[in-house]
Scaffold this motif. Structure first.
Motif, PDB file in Angstrom:
ATOM      1  N   GLN A 190       1.012  -1.215  -0.142  1.00  0.00           N
ATOM      2  CA  GLN A 190      -0.061  -0.079   0.101  1.00  0.00           C
ATOM      3  C   GLN A 190       0.852   1.208  -0.122  1.00  0.00           C
ATOM      4  OE1 GLN A 190      -3.282   0.095   2.639  1.00  0.00           O
ATOM      5  NE2 GLN A 190      -3.132   2.154   2.995  1.00  0.00           N
ATOM      6  N   THR A 191       0.613   2.049  -0.762  1.00  0.00           N
ATOM      7  CA  THR A 191       1.164   3.354  -1.164  1.00  0.00           C
ATOM      8  C   THR A 191       0.504   4.573  -0.209  1.00  0.00           C
ATOM      9  OG1 THR A 191       0.354   4.070  -2.977  1.00  0.00           O
ATOM     10  CG2 THR A 191       2.434   2.968  -3.229  1.00  0.00           C
ATOM     11  N   SER A 192       0.955   5.726   0.151  1.00  0.00           N
ATOM     12  CA  SER A 192       0.256   6.632   0.918  1.00  0.00           C
ATOM     13  C   SER A 192       0.659   7.991   0.331  1.00  0.00           C
ATOM     14  CB  SER A 192       0.917   6.387   2.372  1.00  0.00           C
ATOM     15  OG  SER A 192       0.261   7.468   3.024  1.00  0.00           O
ATOM     16  N   PRO A 193      -0.283   8.954   0.476  1.00  0.00           N
ATOM     17  CA  PRO A 193      -1.624   8.907   0.968  1.00  0.00           C
ATOM     18  C   PRO A 193      -2.690   8.822   0.028  1.00  0.00           C
ATOM     19  CG  PRO A 193      -1.020  11.241   0.577  1.00  0.00           C
ATOM     20  CD  PRO A 193       0.252  10.346  -0.014  1.00  0.00           C
ATOM     21  N   LEU A 194      -2.524   8.166  -1.212  1.00  0.00           N
ATOM     22  CA  LEU A 194      -3.676   7.960  -2.126  1.00  0.00           C
ATOM     23  C   LEU A 194      -4.556   7.134  -1.769  1.00  0.00           C
ATOM     24  CD1 LEU A 194      -1.415   8.243  -5.423  1.00  0.00           C
ATOM     25  CD2 LEU A 194      -2.770  10.187  -4.392  1.00  0.00           C
ATOM     26  N   SER A 195      -5.724   7.559  -1.371  1.00  0.00           N
ATOM     27  CA  SER A 195      -6.925   6.661  -1.118  1.00  0.00           C
ATOM     28  C   SER A 195      -8.074   7.535  -1.477  1.00  0.00           C
ATOM     29  CB  SER A 195      -6.695   6.292   0.239  1.00  0.00           C
ATOM     30  OG  SER A 195      -7.028   7.285   1.522  1.00  0.00           O
ATOM     31  N   ALA A 196      -9.163   6.789  -1.253  1.00  0.00           N
ATOM     32  CA  ALA A 196     -10.413   7.385  -1.612  1.00  0.00           C
ATOM     33  C   ALA A 196     -11.763   6.561  -0.900  1.00  0.00           C
ATOM     34  CB  ALA A 196     -10.887   7.563  -3.011  1.00  0.00           C
ATOM     35  N   MET A 197     -12.521   7.196  -0.319  1.00  0.00           N
ATOM     36  CA  MET A 197     -13.763   6.763   0.277  1.00  0.00           C
ATOM     37  C   MET A 197     -14.824   6.663  -0.660  1.00  0.00           C
ATOM     38  SD  MET A 197     -13.419   5.273   3.135  1.00  0.00           S
ATOM     39  CE  MET A 197     -15.132   4.997   3.571  1.00  0.00           C
ATOM     40  N   LEU A 198     -15.612   5.674  -1.208  1.00  0.00           N
ATOM     41  CA  LEU A 198     -16.730   5.808  -2.000  1.00  0.00           C
ATOM     42  C   LEU A 198     -18.047   5.861  -1.504  1.00  0.00           C
ATOM     43  CD1 LEU A 198     -15.473   3.544  -5.125  1.00  0.00           C
ATOM     44  CD2 LEU A 198     -15.264   5.999  -4.593  1.00  0.00           C
ATOM     45  N   ARG A 199     -19.309   6.529  -1.834  1.00  0.00           N
ATOM     46  CA  ARG A 199     -20.489   6.412  -1.455  1.00  0.00           C
ATOM     47  C   ARG A 199     -21.298   5.796  -2.516  1.00  0.00           C
ATOM     48  NH1 ARG A 199     -19.348  12.079  -0.375  1.00  0.00           N
ATOM     49  NH2 ARG A 199     -20.580  12.515  -2.193  1.00  0.00           N
ATOM     50  N   PRO A 200     -22.444   5.251  -2.312  1.00  0.00           N
ATOM     51  CA  PRO A 200     -23.132   4.525  -3.423  1.00  0.00           C
ATOM     52  C   PRO A 200     -23.332   5.349  -4.520  1.00  0.00           C
ATOM     53  CG  PRO A 200     -23.991   4.157  -1.115  1.00  0.00           C
ATOM     54  CD  PRO A 200     -22.944   5.101  -1.107  1.00  0.00           C
ATOM     55  N   GLY A 201     -23.251   4.888  -5.696  1.00  0.00           N
ATOM     56  CA  GLY A 201     -23.325   5.555  -6.814  1.00  0.00           C
ATOM     57  C   GLY A 201     -22.204   6.487  -7.330  1.00  0.00           C
ATOM     58  N   GLN A 202     -20.937   6.013  -6.752  1.00  0.00           N
ATOM     59  CA  GLN A 202     -19.690   6.760  -7.000  1.00  0.00           C
ATOM     60  C   GLN A 202     -18.963   5.451  -7.747  1.00  0.00           C
ATOM     61  OE1 GLN A 202     -18.341   8.721  -3.581  1.00  0.00           O
ATOM     62  NE2 GLN A 202     -19.070  10.674  -4.394  1.00  0.00           N
ATOM     63  N   GLN A 203     -17.817   6.050  -8.362  1.00  0.00           N
ATOM     64  CA  GLN A 203     -16.958   5.292  -9.149  1.00  0.00           C
ATOM     65  C   GLN A 203     -15.353   5.814  -8.856  1.00  0.00           C
ATOM     66  OE1 GLN A 203     -15.978   4.772 -13.682  1.00  0.00           O
ATOM     67  NE2 GLN A 203     -17.112   2.980 -13.000  1.00  0.00           N
ATOM     68  N   ALA A 204     -14.400   4.990  -8.316  1.00  0.00           N
ATOM     69  CA  ALA A 204     -12.966   5.351  -8.432  1.00  0.00           C
ATOM     70  C   ALA A 204     -12.283   5.123  -9.368  1.00  0.00           C
ATOM     71  CB  ALA A 204     -12.445   4.828  -7.074  1.00  0.00           C
ATOM     72  N   ASP A 205     -11.645   5.786 -10.185  1.00  0.00           N
ATOM     73  CA  ASP A 205     -10.923   5.579 -11.400  1.00  0.00           C
ATOM     74  C   ASP A 205      -9.538   5.799 -11.086  1.00  0.00           C
ATOM     75  OD1 ASP A 205      -9.842   5.363 -13.858  1.00  0.00           O
ATOM     76  OD2 ASP A 205     -11.476   6.287 -15.058  1.00  0.00           O
ATOM     77  N   LEU A 206      -8.678   4.533 -10.966  1.00  0.00           N
ATOM     78  CA  LEU A 206      -7.462   4.580 -10.647  1.00  0.00           C
ATOM     79  C   LEU A 206      -6.508   4.409 -11.963  1.00  0.00           C
ATOM     80  CD1 LEU A 206      -4.916   4.378  -8.777  1.00  0.00           C
ATOM     81  CD2 LEU A 206      -5.432   1.925  -8.737  1.00  0.00           C
ATOM     82  N   ASP A 207      -5.733   5.526 -12.327  1.00  0.00           N
ATOM     83  CA  ASP A 207      -4.808   5.611 -13.483  1.00  0.00           C
ATOM     84  C   ASP A 207      -3.533   6.274 -13.166  1.00  0.00           C
ATOM     85  OD1 ASP A 207      -3.854   5.726 -16.072  1.00  0.00           O
ATOM     86  OD2 ASP A 207      -5.236   7.004 -16.737  1.00  0.00           O
ATOM     87  N   ARG A 208      -2.578   5.544 -13.499  1.00  0.00           N
ATOM     88  CA  ARG A 208      -1.110   5.824 -13.015  1.00  0.00           C
ATOM     89  C   ARG A 208      -1.089   6.255 -11.879  1.00  0.00           C
ATOM     90  NH1 ARG A 208      -1.498   8.783 -18.845  1.00  0.00           N
ATOM     91  NH2 ARG A 208      -1.193   7.099 -20.064  1.00  0.00           N
ATOM     92  N   GLY A 209      -1.339   5.616 -10.800  1.00  0.00           N
ATOM     93  CA  GLY A 209      -1.317   6.080  -9.512  1.00  0.00           C
ATOM     94  C   GLY A 209      -2.099   7.067  -8.958  1.00  0.00           C
ATOM     95  N   ASN A 210      -2.989   7.729  -9.650  1.00  0.00           N
ATOM     96  CA  ASN A 210      -3.851   8.894  -9.273  1.00  0.00           C
ATOM     97  C   ASN A 210      -5.151   8.288  -9.165  1.00  0.00           C
ATOM     98  OD1 ASN A 210      -1.855  10.757  -9.106  1.00  0.00           O
ATOM     99  ND2 ASN A 210      -1.701  11.020 -11.452  1.00  0.00           N
ATOM    100  N   ILE A 211      -6.120   8.543  -8.047  1.00  0.00           N
ATOM    101  CA  ILE A 211      -7.495   8.394  -8.092  1.00  0.00           C
ATOM    102  C   ILE A 211      -8.455   9.516  -8.391  1.00  0.00           C
ATOM    103  CG2 ILE A 211      -9.095   7.204  -6.552  1.00  0.00           C
ATOM    104  CD1 ILE A 211      -7.201   6.055  -4.933  1.00  0.00           C
ATOM    105  N   LYS A 212      -9.401   9.100  -9.045  1.00  0.00           N
ATOM    106  CA  LYS A 212     -10.367  10.016  -9.487  1.00  0.00           C
ATOM    107  C   LYS A 212     -11.732   9.692  -9.231  1.00  0.00           C
ATOM    108  CE  LYS A 212     -12.477  12.607 -13.343  1.00  0.00           C
ATOM    109  NZ  LYS A 212     -12.678  12.812 -14.897  1.00  0.00           N
ATOM    110  N   VAL A 213     -12.555  10.312  -8.404  1.00  0.00           N
ATOM    111  CA  VAL A 213     -13.778   9.681  -7.905  1.00  0.00           C
ATOM    112  C   VAL A 213     -14.817  10.739  -8.525  1.00  0.00           C
ATOM    113  CG1 VAL A 213     -15.457   9.525  -5.946  1.00  0.00           C
ATOM    114  CG2 VAL A 213     -13.038   9.030  -5.834  1.00  0.00           C
ATOM    115  N   SER A 214     -15.782  10.185  -9.255  1.00  0.00           N
ATOM    116  CA  SER A 214     -17.058  10.799  -9.911  1.00  0.00           C
ATOM    117  C   SER A 214     -17.954   9.953  -9.838  1.00  0.00           C
ATOM    118  CB  SER A 214     -16.659  10.857 -11.304  1.00  0.00           C
ATOM    119  OG  SER A 214     -16.320   9.535 -12.003  1.00  0.00           O
ATOM    120  N   ALA A 215     -19.257  10.536 -10.250  1.00  0.00           N
ATOM    121  CA  ALA A 215     -20.513   9.870 -10.268  1.00  0.00           C
ATOM    122  C   ALA A 215     -20.609   8.799 -11.251  1.00  0.00           C
ATOM    123  CB  ALA A 215     -21.723  10.632 -10.508  1.00  0.00           C
ATOM    124  N   ALA A 216     -21.101   7.574 -10.954  1.00  0.00           N
ATOM    125  CA  ALA A 216     -20.998   6.372 -11.748  1.00  0.00           C
ATOM    126  C   ALA A 216     -22.254   6.088 -12.492  1.00  0.00           C
ATOM    127  CB  ALA A 216     -20.797   5.141 -10.638  1.00  0.00           C
TER     128      ALA A 216
END
Length: 413
Positions: free
Chosen positions: A306-332
C-alpha cells in the motif's frame, strides 16, 4: 387514435412489418402522456403472450430483463426516444415495456442493416461464453467446474465445496466444524479461474457472493482468518459482501470483520456492501463502482504494498478510477458497470480497442486491426448471448468500422 388502431399498429411493429411512417407515428404517440394507459395494456398483453410462447418476435428471457437504462443508451437515434417521456413508463411494468423498446430497436436495426459485414462459414465456431471455470484446491488439484457433476465436489478445512444446479460453487460449513471461525495457522487457499469465454459465481466461506467475469480469477482461503477476510482478484468481479461480526477482546461487544480485496494495482476495504471491480491488466485504469454500503480504495505500488496517501472513500453511486497512481472519484453509471453481470454488453463512448477487448474476452477470439482507429468510439447495448455477428453489426451501424471474420479471428477495418 383508438385502442384497436393502436393495437394493430403495435402488433405490426413487433412483427417488424411497420412502414417508416407507421413506426414514426408510434414513437410520436409514445411521448404523448394521454396514451399511457393504452401502451400499458398493450405491453402487458404482449408480455403474457411471450410467457405462453405466443410472441411473434424472438425476445429471450434475458432480453426481457434488460434494464431500461441500458436500452436508453442502446445507440438508437436520440430524436426517436426521449428519456424524460419514457421514464414514467418504467413505473408500471419494466419487463413489459422492454418489449416495445426491443421491437423499436429491431425495426431501426432492420432498416439500417449494414450490407458489408464479411463473414464465412467459420463464424459458426464462434459461440458466446457461459459458466466455465476451474477450481484449484490448495493441494494443486484442479476441478473443471463446467464438467463437474452437481453436488459435493471437494472438502477442505471443515467446509464442503458444492456445485449447485444453478451452476455456482458454494462453500458450506460442516455441522461438526467451526465454519467461519478462527482459521488455522496455515490457511488453505483455493483459486477459481475463468477462461476467455467463461464466467462463474461463487459463494465464499463467509457467505459473500462473487461473480467472476471472463479471464478473471479470485484466490481466497477455505476458511477466513479470525480478524479479517482477504481475497485476491485479477480481472473483473462483482461482489456482494456479507457483514460478519467478531467479539472484541476482553469486552462483551462485537466489531465488524473487514473484507479486503487485493488486485494488481489497489487494495479495497469493505464491511458489507455491493460493488464492482474492473482491474484487467491490459486496461489503462482500474475502476471500482459502488452500488451499496461504503468502500475505501487504496493504491498499491509495484510490489503489492500500500502506498500513501492516495486513497478514496466511495459512497453509493460513485466510481473510483485509478490511473497511473492517481485516483479520480466521480458519479457512476452503475447499470453500465454491472452490465456484464446482467447478461449484456454496454458501451459508453468507449474506443474500439476497449470495445473489442470486451468482445474478445467473452467470445474467446483474436482481434486484428487494419488502418487508423484513432477517434473511433462507440455507445450501445446488446445481449451477450447474441451471435457475435449481431454484436459487430451494431458497431458497424456507425459507419466508421467494418469487420471480416475468418475462423476465430476478427479483423477490424
Amino acid at each position: 387514435m383508438n385502442y384497436r388502431e393502436l393495437s394493430l399498429l403495435f402488433e405490426k411493429l413487433v412483427k417488424n412489418e411497420c412502414t417508416e411512417e407507421e413506426a414514426d407515428l408510434l414513437l410520436k404517440l409514445l411521448s404523448d402522456r394521454s396514451y399511457d394507459g393504452m401502451f400499458r395494456q398493450l405491453a402487458e398483453k404482449q408480455l403474457q403472450q411471450t410467457a405462453h410462447g405466443e410472441s411473434p418476435n424472438d425476445a429471450s428471457e434475458e432480453s426481457l430483463n434488460l434494464k431500461l437504462e441500458a436500452i436508453l443508451n442502446s445507440g438508437l437515434p436520440a430524436k426517436k426516444i426521449n428519456k424524460k417521456n419514457v421514464r414514467h413508463l418504467y413505473k408500471w411494468y419494466a419487463a413489459a415495456t422492454m418489449l416495445l423498446f426491443l421491437a423499436i430497436g429491431a425495426y431501426v436495426f432492420k432498416k439500417n442493416r449494414p450490407a458489408n459485414l464479411v463473414a464465412n462459414n467459420h463464424q459458426q465456431k464462434i459461440t458466446f461464453g457461459g459458466n466455465k471455470a476451474v477450481l484449484t484446491l490448495s493441494n494443486g488439484q484442479k476441478i473443471n467446474l463446467e464438467d463437474a457433476a452437481n453436488g459435493a465436489i471437494a472438502a477442505q478445512s471443515n467446509f464442503t465445496i458444492t456445485k449447485t444446479k444453478a451452476g455456482l460453487v458454494v462453500y458450506q460449513a460442516n455441522a461438526s466444524g467451526e465454519g467461519g471461525s478462527a482459521a488455522s495457522a496455515a490457511p488453505l487457499y483455493n483459486t477459481i479461474t475463468t477462461p476467455d469465454g467463461g464466467q462463474y459465481e461463487v459463494v465464499l466461506p463467509d457467505g459473500s457472493k462473487v461473480w467472476l467475469n471472463a479471464a478473471s480469477s479470485i484466490k481466497f482461503p477455505a476458511q477466513f482468518a479470525a480478524d479479517k477476510r482477504l481475497v485476491e482478484l485479477t480481472g473483473e468481479a462483482y461482489f456482494e459482501v456479507t457483514k460478519v461480526f467478531i467479539p472484541q477482546k476482553k469486552v462483551n461487544k462485537f466489531e465488524k470483520m473487514p473484507f479486503i480485496v487485493l488486485s494488481g494495482r489497489q487494495r479495497i476495504e469493505v464491511l458489507g456492501t455491493r460493488f464492482n471491480v474492473n482491474d484487467y491488466r491490459e486496461e489503462n485504469s482500474v475502476k471500482t463502482t459502488l452500488l451499496e454500503g461504503s468502500v475505501k480504495v487504496n493504491t498499491l505500488n509495484g510490489d503489492g504494498q500500500q502506498t500513501s496517501p492516495l486513497s478514496a472513500m466511495l459512497r453509493p453511486g460513485q466510481q473510483a478510477d485509478l490511473d497511473r497512481g492517481n485516483i479520480k472519484v466521480s458519479a457512476a453509471d452503475t447499470a453500465s458497470a454491472t452490465a456484464w453481470k446482467n447478461g449484456f454488453f454496454q458501451f459508453d463512448n468507449e474506443d474500439i480497442y476497449v470495445v473489442m477487448r470486451k468482445i474478445a474476452r467473452w467470445y474467446n477470439i483474436d482481434v486484428d486491426y487494419r488502418g487508423d482507429m484513432r477517434g473511433k468510439v462507440f455507445s450501445g447495448v446488446i445481449s451477450k448471448y447474441s451471435n457475435v455477428t449481431e454484436v459487430l453489426k451494431m458497431l458497424q451501424l456507425t459507419g466508421s468500422v467494418s469487420f471480416t471474420i475468418k475462423e476465430r479471428k476478427i479483423t477490424v477495418l
